[in-house]
Scaffold this motif. Structure first.
Motif, short mmCIF file in Angstrom:
data_model
loop_
_atom_site.label_atom_id
_atom_site.label_comp_id
_atom_site.label_asym_id
_atom_site.label_seq_id
_atom_site.Cartn_x
_atom_site.Cartn_y
_atom_site.Cartn_z
N ASN A 33 0.82 -1.21 0.00
CA ASN A 33 0.00 0.00 0.00
C ASN A 33 0.85 1.27 0.00
O ASN A 33 0.37 2.33 0.37
CB ASN A 33 -0.95 0.00 1.20
N GLU A 213 -20.70 3.38 2.39
CA GLU A 213 -20.14 2.68 1.23
C GLU A 213 -20.53 3.38 -0.07
O GLU A 213 -19.68 3.61 -0.95
CB GLU A 213 -20.63 1.23 1.21
N LEU A 248 -15.43 -0.31 8.14
CA LEU A 248 -14.00 -0.59 8.09
C LEU A 248 -13.73 -2.09 8.26
O LEU A 248 -12.98 -2.69 7.49
CB LEU A 248 -13.28 0.22 9.17
N ARG A 249 -14.38 -2.68 9.25
CA ARG A 249 -14.18 -4.12 9.53
C ARG A 249 -14.56 -4.97 8.33
O ARG A 249 -13.87 -5.96 8.02
CB ARG A 249 -15.03 -4.52 10.74
N ASP A 250 -15.64 -4.61 7.66
CA ASP A 250 -16.19 -5.45 6.61
C ASP A 250 -15.72 -5.07 5.21
O ASP A 250 -16.28 -5.54 4.21
CB ASP A 250 -17.73 -5.40 6.66
N GLY A 251 -14.71 -4.21 5.12
CA GLY A 251 -14.18 -3.82 3.81
C GLY A 251 -15.13 -2.98 3.00
O GLY A 251 -15.11 -3.02 1.76
N ARG A 252 -15.95 -2.19 3.66
CA ARG A 252 -16.96 -1.38 2.98
C ARG A 252 -16.69 0.12 3.12
O ARG A 252 -17.60 0.94 2.94
CB ARG A 252 -18.35 -1.72 3.50
N ASP A 533 -4.79 2.86 -1.40
CA ASP A 533 -4.06 1.87 -0.61
C ASP A 533 -3.42 0.80 -1.50
O ASP A 533 -3.30 -0.36 -1.10
CB ASP A 533 -4.99 1.22 0.42
N HIS A 535 -4.61 -0.40 -4.29
CA HIS A 535 -5.59 -1.19 -5.04
C HIS A 535 -6.40 -0.30 -5.97
O HIS A 535 -6.80 0.81 -5.59
CB HIS A 535 -6.54 -1.91 -4.08
#
Length: 541
Positions: A33, A213, A248-252, A533, A535
């Motif tokens: 990243n 999101e 944040l936890r769920d990648g959203r 980051d 990606h």
């Protein structure tokens, strides 16, 4: 190049601007990243390994990801489901009513119809919608239509009844209930809006996560990789903090967020955040607790910004002062002692002076105090205030999108002498005050191109030039949107420039923002790719 590390991602054959004053590069290498290296195509070629993804920029322009230094991310996501009342979607009052009626036709009677984005100064007569007009257009639904600035809402009689507002209801502290000849006009300004907001449905936790999101994905389409959420807690208090952590936890969470905590009396989430250790700086590079926001006045276009001189044609209207000095000073003293940076809203010159005095007290009590306190918007500071801000280390956080969208309204409500000098970004840049920029979305669209256009031309949507001495060079404008935004969050060591070791946040555009004609930037530029980051999170192709 002596490194033996293979890059994960390489951009090559482009025009890459790493940041203000840095030489252009052809290729950029990313490992994980972080930025690994920049240079010519030949210099970066040895970093391309068997598993390296290679993107051919084909001459396109790349730069650090944009940092919208002041917007409302959750509201940006939520409002995508409301009626669009902006000038683009509803240029006349009649268009607005037609859009509201179309929504009403598919909404059960008695359910709320909500809209956001109107600017009465764009209408031919310059007048606000009224309760009578809304009653006639939508007799069977409670209706609230919020002005673009977010500081004024117009409602119909059903909405007034739901909120329990009558002609005898006193104005709340820091708010105004519109009246004419003793009758309600339907206009609610500043804190008076809460009387209606409090009886409208509150979005669920899941809906707030969805909004985070959706709002973040919308920003990514414009090359925005970082933002400041300008009033976390305004919609549903600590639920919003929980929603951010779940996203944040769920990648959203598709954008880096510096979360500003709402600190207004009666609706503050500062205390419960402080109890669990959420003070300025806590978090990671995707979600971090920022400063505390207190509102000190309203908006200039809505004639509620607190001014030293009255509004043009309204000799008794100086705007709305939200808090007396003693209360503001006590809050600023308390919050800074708890470990928070202050990022308070102040647009009018009277409000800015009040905030400078509050921040000067903090600096005087502790000359080594290291926090970078901000004045959000900071529309009407004079030369004396600018010098005081410089001495006290106070940062102006303006939105140059306001010049494009609302500049003509400022001239209308303040007169040319004050109106044309709105948001003097070049003055601040020359003084070294490191002004950032942004959209205040959903006040304005997060689309960065009107903002950049305004910095390069000082022109409004009508073509009015708002004091040409405040024009920035292309590099200065891009610095405001990147490095200065990072500096305003205390993050200039990790983002805002493309240098080895810094976060790999990159925006790729189909126009060269350093050399393109401003009209081309405004009307014909698209974000081709956004990298967050390390990606690729947006790719038009």
């Amino acid at each position: 190049m002596t490194s033996a590390i293979a890059a994960d991602l390489v951009l090559r054959h482009g025009k890459i601007w790493p940041g203000y004053g840095l030489p252009l590069a052809e290729s950029l290498a990313i490992a994980g990243n972080r930025i690994l290296a920049l240079g010519s195509d030949a210099e970066i070629q040895p970093l391309i390994g068997a598993n390296t993804k290679v993107v051919d920029l084909d001459g396109r322009f790349a730069m650090p990801g944009l940092n919208d230094a002041h917007l409302h991310l959750i509201s940006t996501g939520l409002l995508r489901g409301q009626v669009d009342a902006t000038a683009d979607a509803a240029p006349t009052r009649e268009d607005l009513f037609r859009a509201l009626q179309a929504r009403a036709a598919e909404t059960p009677k008695g359910d709320w119809i909500r809209a956001r984005g109107f600017d009465q100064t764009r209408y031919d007569d310059g007048l606000m919608p009224t309760v009578q007009e809304l009653d006639a257009a939508l007799p069977d639904h409670p209706v609230s239509v919020t002005r673009a600035c977010g500081h004024v809402t117009v409602v119909n009689s059903l909405a007034l009844a739901r909120a329990g507002i009558t002609a005898h209801t006193p104005d709340p502290d820091g708010g105004v209930i519109g009246r004419e000849d003793g009758e309600l006009t339907g206009m609610l300004a500043e804190n008076a809006q809460n009387l209606v907001y409090n009886v409208q449905p509150t979005p669920s936790l899941d809906e707030i996560v969805d909004a985070i999101e959706a709002g973040g994905q919308h920003l990514a389409q414009f090359g925005i990789t970082s933002c400041m959420d300008a009033a976390t807690g305004q919609i549903d208090g600590m639920t919003e903090i929980r929603a951010y952590h779940l996203a944040l936890r769920d990648g959203r969470l598709p954008v880096r967020v510096w979360a500003t905590l709402l600190g207004d009396p009666g609706s503050s989430i500062v205390e419960p955040c402080h109890e669990v250790g959420l003070v300025t700086g806590v978090g990671n590079d995707m979600f971090r607790i920022g400063g505390v926001k207190i509102f000190t006045d309203g908006s200039a276009g809505g004639r509620t910004a607190w001014m030293r001189q009255p509004y043009h044609g309204q000799t008794n209207n100086y705007g709305v002062q939200m808090l007396p000095d003693e209360q503001l000073f006590e809050l600023v003293d308390r919050y800074t002692s708890m470990g928070y940076t202050m990022v308070c809203h102040g647009i009018g010159d009277a409000a800015i002076d009040q905030l400078i005095r509050a921040y000067e007290r903090v600096r005087a009590a502790d000359p080594d105090h290291g926090q970078r306190h901000r004045i959000e918007h900071c529309g009407y500071a004079d030369a004396e205030m600018n010098q005081r801000m410089l001495k006290a280390g106070i940062l102006p956080a303006p939105q140059q999108a306001f010049i494009y969208d609302f500049g003509d309204a400022y001239v209308s409500v303040l007169g040319p002498e004050r109106g044309l000098r709105s948001y003097p970004i070049a003055t601040w840049d020359r003084l070294g005050l490191k002004p950032s920029t942004g959209s205040d979305s959903p006040v304005c669209s997060p689309n960065p191109f009107p903002d950049i256009y305004a910095m390069l031309t000082r022109k409004t949507h009508k073509g009015t030039v708002m004091d040409a001495s405040e024009i920035l060079t292309p590099e200065e404008a891009l610095r405001a949107y990147t490095e200065n935004g990072a500096y305003s969050q205390g993050a200039e060591q990790v983002k805002g420039r493309l240098q080895p070791g810094m976060l790999a946040d990159v925006a790729v555009f189909d126009q060269d923002l350093l050399t393109a004609d401003p009209e081309t930037i405004l009307h014909h530029t698209r974000c081709e790719m956004t990298i967050l980051d390390g990606h690729i999170v947006h790719d038009r192709s």
